[in-house]
Design a protein around this motif. Structure first.
Motif, mmCIF file in Angstrom:
data_model
loop_
_atom_site.group_PDB
_atom_site.id
_atom_site.type_symbol
_atom_site.label_atom_id
_atom_site.label_comp_id
_atom_site.label_asym_id
_atom_site.label_seq_id
_atom_site.Cartn_x
_atom_site.Cartn_y
_atom_site.Cartn_z
ATOM 1 N N LEU A 28 32.560 4.133 1.426
ATOM 2 C CA LEU A 28 32.251 5.542 1.196
ATOM 3 C C LEU A 28 33.500 6.401 1.330
ATOM 4 O O LEU A 28 33.712 7.324 0.540
ATOM 5 N N LEU A 29 34.334 6.101 2.305
ATOM 6 C CA LEU A 29 35.582 6.837 2.505
ATOM 7 C C LEU A 29 36.452 6.760 1.254
ATOM 8 O O LEU A 29 36.983 7.775 0.779
ATOM 9 N N LYS A 31 35.484 5.921 -1.834
ATOM 10 C CA LYS A 31 34.779 6.545 -2.962
ATOM 11 C C LYS A 31 34.927 8.058 -2.934
ATOM 12 O O LYS A 31 35.249 8.684 -3.957
ATOM 13 N N GLU A 32 34.720 8.648 -1.766
ATOM 14 C CA GLU A 32 34.807 10.097 -1.659
ATOM 15 C C GLU A 32 36.238 10.588 -1.885
ATOM 16 O O GLU A 32 36.458 11.638 -2.487
ATOM 17 N N GLY A 33 37.218 9.827 -1.423
ATOM 18 C CA GLY A 33 38.605 10.212 -1.644
ATOM 19 C C GLY A 33 38.956 10.252 -3.113
ATOM 20 O O GLY A 33 39.597 11.206 -3.592
ATOM 21 N N ASN A 35 36.757 10.453 -5.622
ATOM 22 C CA ASN A 35 35.957 11.499 -6.261
ATOM 23 C C ASN A 35 36.648 12.853 -6.133
ATOM 24 O O ASN A 35 36.715 13.637 -7.091
ATOM 25 N N ARG A 36 37.175 13.107 -4.942
ATOM 26 C CA ARG A 36 37.890 14.369 -4.720
ATOM 27 C C ARG A 36 39.146 14.442 -5.592
ATOM 28 O O ARG A 36 39.471 15.487 -6.156
ATOM 29 N N SER A 363 41.266 12.181 5.541
ATOM 30 C CA SER A 363 40.079 12.386 4.708
ATOM 31 C C SER A 363 39.141 13.441 5.280
ATOM 32 O O SER A 363 38.099 13.727 4.671
ATOM 33 N N SER A 365 38.086 17.365 6.613
ATOM 34 C CA SER A 365 38.235 18.692 6.001
ATOM 35 C C SER A 365 39.507 19.401 6.447
ATOM 36 O O SER A 365 39.949 20.351 5.802
#
Length: 420
Positions: A28-29, A31-33, A35-36, A363, A365
């Motif tokens: 998930l880490l 993937k989200e990185g 995606n951002r 990663s 905010s």
């Protein structure tokens, strides 16, 4: 009594298991990185200003600052795009990466910089690795030739800068070599493997050995700049240019050293480089000034007794709080993932877990930007050169590059790959 002891033993085993392995998969880490990255870089690519210039950072007025192809950071933008393509396999990212790579073509003949590894291997190197296009290979080989032209057999080093007057306008440099230069040796090793010409390999070994001898202190901290006499090979000065003091440890310089000597071990399998990489990493990770989130201050010794700044240090503006350097953290995280693959399990977990901790911090905010902010760069809170009052607490394209590389390396390790 025996039941109590058994329960205590079981609890101890469980606690040890959790302390030696931080997360379950990290999918998930990663993937989200990415995606951002896709959201921010789609915005970046739409900006008219960058159609002919390379995005580098945020300017003092808050606008996007770009640079030309001869800047040392020019190759990172194409490298960022290639890494997004590597993760997504989406042709649109390949198209964008290709466009920005070919604009760097003329740098293959640039003999005026030691930074061809950054400029060409991060762009053309990724392009060739991911596509196999032989035209990329030929340009990389010429780039290695140009880089090799800066080698001096007397100093046994590749010269870093052509400039002869130091940043403070006082010291006259004869043959300056900076710790950053360790990062450009990977291009030379690659050239020997591709061509069979051992001269590139020999230059890389010579430079690394001189750096071990003259840049690394007994406690495994590093000097930024070593000034040689080009006629005798004598070390004339050991200084800083972007750090706090000549005897301090500039965080990004330490990161370059960890990464560079990890490369040296990969390419030579010489244990002295592996031992040094570990000791350099331990200095970074065990340093008393390293914050809990493992994103270092811009210099490990800033404001400490015994470390006197060699420049006009504006304490009121820059010491409260002392700027962090997320770029140094990103470089270190990526290096630690690779370093972990060369070690026995216990030591391997130590460095892998530290790399994950850094990656998680980056990663968060605090450091990872959201769309329509940070001039569409991914990572916030990096420092270019505080002594020059340049690029302080801003995004930097190379912070993005090593963050994305670290994500990819984490994914490959989770997928069971032993080769990063």
């Amino acid at each position: 009594m025996m039941k109590i002891l058994k329960k205590l033993l079981l609890c101890s085993i469980v606690l040890m298991a959790f302390s030696s392995f931080i997360d379950n998969s990290g999918d998930l880490l990663v993937k989200e990185g990415f995606n951002r990255a896709q959201l921010l870089y789609t915005k970046m690519l739409s900006i008219e200003k960058i159609h002919t210039a390379f995005p580098r950072t945020t300017a003092p007025d808050g606008t996007l600052k770009t640079t030309d192809l001869k800047d040392w950071t020019a190759g990172f933008w194409a490298g960022d795009l290639w890494q997004v393509y590597e993760y997504t396999k989406d042709p649109k990212w390949k198209e964008a990466a290709t466009k920005w790579t070919v604009t760097l073509k003329d740098n293959q003949f640039n003999k005026g910089t030691h930074d061809l590894g950054f400029m060409m291997f991060c762009s053309y190197g990724n392009a060739y690795r991911l596509t196999g296009d032989k035209s990329y290979r030929d340009i990389l080989i010429q780039s290695a030739k140009s880089l090799s032209s800066r080698y001096n057999p007397i100093t046994k080093c590749i010269e870093s800068w052509d400039q002869r007057l130091s940043w403070d306008g006082k010291t006259l440099w004869k043959y300056p070599v900076i710790i950053d230069n360790m990062m450009n040796l990977e291009l030379l090793f690659w050239a020997t493997k591709e061509t069979g010409d051992s001269s590139y390999y020999k230059i890389a070994i010579s430079h690394a050995n001189a750096t071990m001898k003259n840049h690394v202190r007994p406690d495994f901290s590093t000097y930024h700049v070593v000034n040689y006499d080009e006629k005798t090979g004598e070390v004339l000065d050991r200084q800083t240019c972007q750090g706090f003091a000549d005897n301090s440890t500039w965080a990004r310089g330490q990161a370059w050293a960890i990464y560079g000597f990890t490369i040296m071990y990969r390419e030579t399998m010489d244990k002295k480089y592996l031992d040094l990489a570990q000791n350099l990493a331990d200095f970074f990770l065990n340093n008393k000034s390293l914050p809990k989130d493992k994103i270092p201050l811009w210099d490990f010794n800033v404001n400490q007794e015994g470390y006197k700044p060699q420049w006009d240090y504006n304490r009121e503006k820059y010491s409260s709080p002392i700027p962090r350097d997320a770029s140094a953290a990103a470089i270190t995280s990526s290096a630690l993932f690779e370093l972990s693959t060369y070690l026995p399990k216990e030591k391997s977990l130590k460095y892998k877990n530290s790399a994950i901790e850094i990656l998680r911090s980056l990663s968060s905010s605090v450091y990872l930007a959201i769309p329509d902010t940070n001039n569409n760069f991914l990572i916030k809170h990096s420092v270019g050169s505080l002594p020059h009052k340049a690029e302080i607490d801003v995004p930097l394209n190379y912070a993005d590059y090593y963050y994305l590389e670290s994500l990819l390396r984490y994914k490959k390790l989770n997928d069971g790959s032993s080769k990063l």
